[in-house]
Design an enzyme around this catalytic site. Sequence first.
Site, PDB file in Angstrom:
ATOM      1  N   CYS A 134      30.086  24.402  14.483  1.00 45.72           N
ATOM      2  CA  CYS A 134      30.733  25.576  13.859  1.00 45.72           C
ATOM      3  C   CYS A 134      30.411  25.803  12.443  1.00 45.72           C
ATOM      4  O   CYS A 134      29.831  24.772  11.954  1.00 45.72           O
ATOM      5  CB  CYS A 134      32.292  25.671  14.226  1.00 45.72           C
ATOM      6  N   GLY A 190      26.808  28.458  15.405  1.00 45.42           N
ATOM      7  CA  GLY A 190      27.695  28.955  16.634  1.00 45.42           C
ATOM      8  C   GLY A 190      27.394  30.322  16.852  1.00 45.42           C
ATOM      9  O   GLY A 190      27.487  31.313  16.058  1.00 45.42           O
ATOM     10  N   ASN A 206      35.766  23.174  11.336  1.00 45.40           N
ATOM     11  CA  ASN A 206      34.165  22.826  11.853  1.00 45.40           C
ATOM     12  C   ASN A 206      34.725  21.322  12.079  1.00 45.40           C
ATOM     13  O   ASN A 206      34.939  20.494  11.329  1.00 45.40           O
ATOM     14  CB  ASN A 206      33.239  22.893  11.032  1.00 45.40           C
ATOM     15  N   GLY A 207      34.328  21.087  13.294  1.00 47.13           N
ATOM     16  CA  GLY A 207      34.442  19.586  13.625  1.00 47.13           C
ATOM     17  C   GLY A 207      35.400  19.317  15.018  1.00 47.13           C
ATOM     18  O   GLY A 207      35.960  20.304  15.623  1.00 47.13           O
ATOM     19  N   CYS A 225      27.063  13.102   9.771  1.00 46.73           N
ATOM     20  CA  CYS A 225      26.231  13.323  11.196  1.00 46.73           C
ATOM     21  C   CYS A 225      24.981  13.526  10.919  1.00 46.73           C
ATOM     22  O   CYS A 225      24.335  14.637  10.081  1.00 46.73           O
ATOM     23  CB  CYS A 225      26.886  14.426  11.856  1.00 46.73           C
ATOM     24  N   TYR A 279      18.686  18.379  13.320  1.00 51.16           N
ATOM     25  CA  TYR A 279      18.671  19.641  14.051  1.00 51.16           C
ATOM     26  C   TYR A 279      19.554  20.642  13.839  1.00 51.16           C
ATOM     27  O   TYR A 279      19.195  21.998  13.483  1.00 51.16           O
ATOM     28  CB  TYR A 279      18.816  19.167  15.392  1.00 51.16           C
ATOM     29  N   SER A 290      13.237  23.818  15.216  1.00 50.50           N
ATOM     30  CA  SER A 290      13.682  22.723  14.623  1.00 50.50           C
ATOM     31  C   SER A 290      12.376  21.706  14.602  1.00 50.50           C
ATOM     32  O   SER A 290      12.132  20.842  13.517  1.00 50.50           O
ATOM     33  CB  SER A 290      14.806  21.821  15.300  1.00 50.50           C
ATOM     34  N   ASP A 349      12.995  17.648  18.583  1.00 49.91           N
ATOM     35  CA  ASP A 349      13.905  16.848  17.796  1.00 49.91           C
ATOM     36  C   ASP A 349      14.736  15.632  18.626  1.00 49.91           C
ATOM     37  O   ASP A 349      15.446  14.690  18.310  1.00 49.91           O
ATOM     38  CB  ASP A 349      14.923  17.600  17.147  1.00 49.91           C
ATOM     39  N   CYS A 385      26.351   8.875  10.131  1.00 51.53           N
ATOM     40  CA  CYS A 385      26.806   8.486  11.341  1.00 51.53           C
ATOM     41  C   CYS A 385      25.734   8.731  12.301  1.00 51.53           C
ATOM     42  O   CYS A 385      24.970   9.731  12.461  1.00 51.53           O
ATOM     43  CB  CYS A 385      27.929   9.323  11.867  1.00 51.53           C
TER      44      CYS A 385
END
Length: 465
Positions: A13, A40, A114-115, A248, A254, A295, A358, A444
């Site tokens: 998001c 999104g 977002n998450g 992340c 991407y 990407s 990707d 991550c």
Amino acid sequence: MKFLQDDSLHEECGVIGIYREDKNAARMAYYGLFALQHRGQECAGIAVNNKGDIEVKKGMGLVADVFDEKSLNELQGNIAIGHVRYSTAGDKDVRNAQPLVAKYKRGDIGLAHNGNLVNADNIREILEDSGVIFHSTTDTESILNLIARYSNKGIETGIKNTMSLVKGAYALVLTTGTDLIGIRDPHGLRPLCIGKLADGYVLASESCALEVMDAEFVRDVAPGEIVVINEEGIRSIEPANYCQKHLCVFEHIYFARTDSTIDGDNVYDFRVNTGRLLAKQRKIEADMVMAVPDSGIPAAIGYSKESGIPYGEGLVKNRYIGRTFIQPTQEMRENAVKIKLSPLKQNLQGKRVIMIDDSIVRGTTCKRIVEQIKKAGAAEVHVCITSPPVKYSCYFGIDTPYRQYLIGAQKTVDEICDWLGADSLTYLGEEELREACGFKDQFCKACFDGKYPMEVPITMAPEEE
């Protein structure tokens, strides 16, 4: 079922927050959401705060579908928060569109998120047992309820107490009273940055949103940091405990737009570098390097420069087709892939082609693309992926299938190559990925190595229907 129909990693998001002297903050948020639309496309919303009174407009569809001149003119206030959504948790329903707005003891409060929370189900059950009534199925509503519940001693106390309870990934923009507040989770899994306007400040998921609003990039919000913006300016509340950043890595690979800079790294440069490293990792005899748009393009350029093999366009992307996974039958989904990406036969005929993408998730889309390129006349198709094999599910806001459906978890590289019908398959090595990340241990990479930055639930997929 979505997890059976889809075959790619999807946007999470995007959030935006505006504080300015002018009452037309909603229009500026509208421009910012356009810049974040890639994060999104399911629904969009804007909430404005006018001296503590919050009004929201949201709906299903793209930003341009939800808002028009009339609706923007009706949203008057000097504080605005906005959201574009792709559902990784919660149903596809307008009730789950954000921002969420509610009334609590201290007045109106609005929140965009977002998450994903890994303990969302437990928190929701506790809240429901205590009598809380939910109007949506998103974990965002649990966050909103917790902040309201623990705000007896002020909103900042409510936020701190909530952060001590929720576990997972979150970048939040919140408004209540006369404040705009930004919050980033203690691991920094989701990005959030600060921009300076001529008459105020901006909070945004990516720096690319700042450009369209003529905002000057100030800095990224630190992991665990709370940023409070009001008429007195901007103030930072540092985390009470040390926080280890785990951004992340797929933001760089991407999700983020190539003109964004996240936590000091330029996304375009990162992707060019992954292509360069792929070319160094394995030398392939070929006539042309091409990308799966969009990407893969910077990486293909990097591969071409490093290898000396010319870069060429092999696929044309139709930017007006809807997302492939919403098609109701498998046959229609396959046809949608063909419409979305069309091979340039005159560039492919007789060529040994290196195709840059990707990631590979289930593998079905990549398989179809390889088939299309060979059908268009390519002599060979060598697939190169700018990430290691995706072997583990994400629990932090990226919509990956259950592990049983990740081809990287079920087959060897050689087996995947044979199944794709490719002449060779090269994934970016884990050490090469570390080099692309500047050897910084602040990412991550759990989808590759299963090393999650926190405990995650063990989930098994339902049987296919």
